[in-house]
Design a protein around this motif. Sequence first.
Motif, PDB file in Angstrom:
ATOM      1  N   VAL A 187       0.865  -8.854  29.225  1.00 58.20           N
ATOM      2  CA  VAL A 187       1.223  -7.455  29.478  1.00 58.20           C
ATOM      3  C   VAL A 187       0.080  -6.589  28.950  1.00 58.20           C
ATOM      4  O   VAL A 187      -0.336  -6.756  27.804  1.00 58.20           O
ATOM      5  CB  VAL A 187       2.535  -7.084  28.734  1.00 58.20           C
ATOM      6  N   GLN A 188      -0.414  -5.676  29.764  1.00 54.84           N
ATOM      7  CA  GLN A 188      -1.511  -4.812  29.318  1.00 54.84           C
ATOM      8  C   GLN A 188      -0.991  -3.829  28.280  1.00 54.84           C
ATOM      9  O   GLN A 188      -0.109  -3.016  28.566  1.00 54.84           O
ATOM     10  CB  GLN A 188      -2.114  -4.064  30.504  1.00 54.84           C
ATOM     11  N   LEU A 189      -1.531  -3.925  27.061  1.00 53.32           N
ATOM     12  CA  LEU A 189      -1.135  -3.038  25.977  1.00 53.32           C
ATOM     13  C   LEU A 189      -2.268  -2.059  25.692  1.00 53.32           C
ATOM     14  O   LEU A 189      -3.404  -2.465  25.480  1.00 53.32           O
ATOM     15  CB  LEU A 189      -0.812  -3.836  24.709  1.00 53.32           C
ATOM     16  N   ASP A 190      -1.953  -0.782  25.699  1.00 50.56           N
ATOM     17  CA  ASP A 190      -2.916   0.275  25.413  1.00 50.56           C
ATOM     18  C   ASP A 190      -2.893   0.537  23.910  1.00 50.56           C
ATOM     19  O   ASP A 190      -1.893   1.009  23.368  1.00 50.56           O
ATOM     20  CB  ASP A 190      -2.507   1.532  26.195  1.00 50.56           C
ATOM     21  N   GLY A 191      -3.987   0.219  23.235  1.00 53.57           N
ATOM     22  CA  GLY A 191      -4.064   0.383  21.787  1.00 53.57           C
ATOM     23  C   GLY A 191      -3.871   1.804  21.312  1.00 53.57           C
ATOM     24  O   GLY A 191      -3.511   2.033  20.159  1.00 53.57           O
ATOM     25  N   SER A 192      -4.077   2.787  22.184  1.00 52.93           N
ATOM     26  CA  SER A 192      -3.908   4.188  21.785  1.00 52.93           C
ATOM     27  C   SER A 192      -2.504   4.709  22.092  1.00 52.93           C
ATOM     28  O   SER A 192      -2.193   5.863  21.814  1.00 52.93           O
ATOM     29  CB  SER A 192      -4.949   5.064  22.492  1.00 52.93           C
ATOM     30  N   ALA A 193      -1.649   3.852  22.635  1.00 51.13           N
ATOM     31  CA  ALA A 193      -0.296   4.273  23.018  1.00 51.13           C
ATOM     32  C   ALA A 193       0.560   4.588  21.797  1.00 51.13           C
ATOM     33  O   ALA A 193       0.375   4.024  20.716  1.00 51.13           O
ATOM     34  CB  ALA A 193       0.381   3.184  23.846  1.00 51.13           C
ATOM     35  N   LYS A 194       1.490   5.488  22.010  1.00 49.36           N
ATOM     36  CA  LYS A 194       2.484   5.825  20.998  1.00 49.36           C
ATOM     37  C   LYS A 194       3.224   4.537  20.638  1.00 49.36           C
ATOM     38  O   LYS A 194       3.570   3.738  21.512  1.00 49.36           O
ATOM     39  CB  LYS A 194       3.439   6.852  21.611  1.00 49.36           C
ATOM     40  N   LEU A 195       3.474   4.301  19.355  1.00 45.47           N
ATOM     41  CA  LEU A 195       4.117   3.076  18.882  1.00 45.47           C
ATOM     42  C   LEU A 195       5.516   3.393  18.362  1.00 45.47           C
ATOM     43  O   LEU A 195       5.685   4.270  17.512  1.00 45.47           O
ATOM     44  CB  LEU A 195       3.268   2.464  17.771  1.00 45.47           C
ATOM     45  N   THR A 196       6.498   2.691  18.891  1.00 44.32           N
ATOM     46  CA  THR A 196       7.880   2.872  18.468  1.00 44.32           C
ATOM     47  C   THR A 196       8.452   1.527  18.063  1.00 44.32           C
ATOM     48  O   THR A 196       8.261   0.533  18.757  1.00 44.32           O
ATOM     49  CB  THR A 196       8.730   3.478  19.606  1.00 44.32           C
ATOM     50  N   PHE A 197       9.133   1.499  16.936  1.00 43.10           N
ATOM     51  CA  PHE A 197       9.826   0.292  16.491  1.00 43.10           C
ATOM     52  C   PHE A 197      11.309   0.453  16.764  1.00 43.10           C
ATOM     53  O   PHE A 197      11.893   1.500  16.497  1.00 43.10           O
ATOM     54  CB  PHE A 197       9.598   0.048  14.993  1.00 43.10           C
ATOM     55  N   GLU A 198      11.896  -0.598  17.325  1.00 41.80           N
ATOM     56  CA  GLU A 198      13.338  -0.676  17.533  1.00 41.80           C
ATOM     57  C   GLU A 198      13.843  -1.686  16.507  1.00 41.80           C
ATOM     58  O   GLU A 198      13.397  -2.828  16.501  1.00 41.80           O
ATOM     59  CB  GLU A 198      13.662  -1.182  18.939  1.00 41.80           C
ATOM     60  N   VAL A 199      14.752  -1.264  15.632  1.00 41.64           N
ATOM     61  CA  VAL A 199      15.195  -2.133  14.542  1.00 41.64           C
ATOM     62  C   VAL A 199      16.709  -2.251  14.547  1.00 41.64           C
ATOM     63  O   VAL A 199      17.419  -1.255  14.674  1.00 41.64           O
ATOM     64  CB  VAL A 199      14.714  -1.593  13.173  1.00 41.64           C
ATOM     65  N   SER A 200      17.180  -3.492  14.398  1.00 43.19           N
ATOM     66  CA  SER A 200      18.610  -3.752  14.261  1.00 43.19           C
ATOM     67  C   SER A 200      18.809  -5.048  13.493  1.00 43.19           C
ATOM     68  O   SER A 200      17.960  -5.943  13.536  1.00 43.19           O
ATOM     69  CB  SER A 200      19.283  -3.872  15.633  1.00 43.19           C
ATOM     70  N   ASP A 201      19.933  -5.133  12.833  1.00 39.88           N
ATOM     71  CA  ASP A 201      20.291  -6.365  12.137  1.00 39.88           C
ATOM     72  C   ASP A 201      21.161  -7.262  13.017  1.00 39.88           C
ATOM     73  O   ASP A 201      21.687  -8.269  12.566  1.00 39.88           O
ATOM     74  CB  ASP A 201      21.007  -6.054  10.824  1.00 39.88           C
ATOM     75  N   GLY A 202      21.310  -6.903  14.272  1.00 36.38           N
ATOM     76  CA  GLY A 202      22.132  -7.683  15.189  1.00 36.38           C
ATOM     77  C   GLY A 202      23.588  -7.268  15.175  1.00 36.38           C
ATOM     78  O   GLY A 202      24.366  -7.693  16.024  1.00 36.38           O
ATOM     79  N   VAL A 203      23.953  -6.426  14.226  1.00 30.96           N
ATOM     80  CA  VAL A 203      25.325  -5.915  14.135  1.00 30.96           C
ATOM     81  C   VAL A 203      25.323  -4.414  14.416  1.00 30.96           C
ATOM     82  O   VAL A 203      26.042  -3.940  15.291  1.00 30.96           O
ATOM     83  CB  VAL A 203      25.932  -6.211  12.741  1.00 30.96           C
ATOM     84  N   GLN A 204      24.503  -3.688  13.679  1.00 28.53           N
ATOM     85  CA  GLN A 204      24.397  -2.245  13.868  1.00 28.53           C
ATOM     86  C   GLN A 204      23.589  -1.953  15.125  1.00 28.53           C
ATOM     87  O   GLN A 204      22.722  -2.743  15.509  1.00 28.53           O
ATOM     88  CB  GLN A 204      23.717  -1.600  12.653  1.00 28.53           C
TER      89      GLN A 204
END
Length: 170
Positions: free
Chosen positions: A98-115
């Motif tokens: 997958v072409q990833l643009d190093g200057s792209a906005k970075l977002t983390f999606e975080v979950s413990d699998g329950v919440q």
Amino acid sequence: MNAIDKTLSSDISLGVLLEALAASPTLPLAFRYDTRLVKPGYHVTEVKTGQFSALDCGANPEAWAEIFVQLWDIEECDRTHMPAGKFAAIIRKVSEHVQLDGSAKLTFEVSDGVQPMQLYCASTPLVTDGAVYVELFPRAASCKPRDRWLAEQAQAVACCGSANTAKCCG
């Protein structure tokens, strides 16, 4: 903290993150969010990229690239936090497909699998106590026209308060 105060986070790009991790590839990589560390068994379950086009609340067209890194915050056996180099290798593997643009906005999606999954932006990694730490801050909604206006005001204040007053404010 004010709901629109973004001074705590630097909202780094993927390139900035990878550059910082390259300096300490053998150190454990730990993410901190909501005042706690991700568990040592965390997984990077997905890395995806998207190109977005939108119209903001001021009827201004917007377009941006964004990369999402999904973290599954779980405890698993006797695992430790993954080395920074392993995280970078996961990103490199994704970039083979997958072409990833190093200057792209970075977002983390975080979950413990329950919440439910929550969205975060990242600060610049810091090396301390023998590990690389990345602070994650909730990604808040914002008004882009207002954000641009505030940035212009801050620039004008910085400029008009300097020796360049005649050039900036004249």
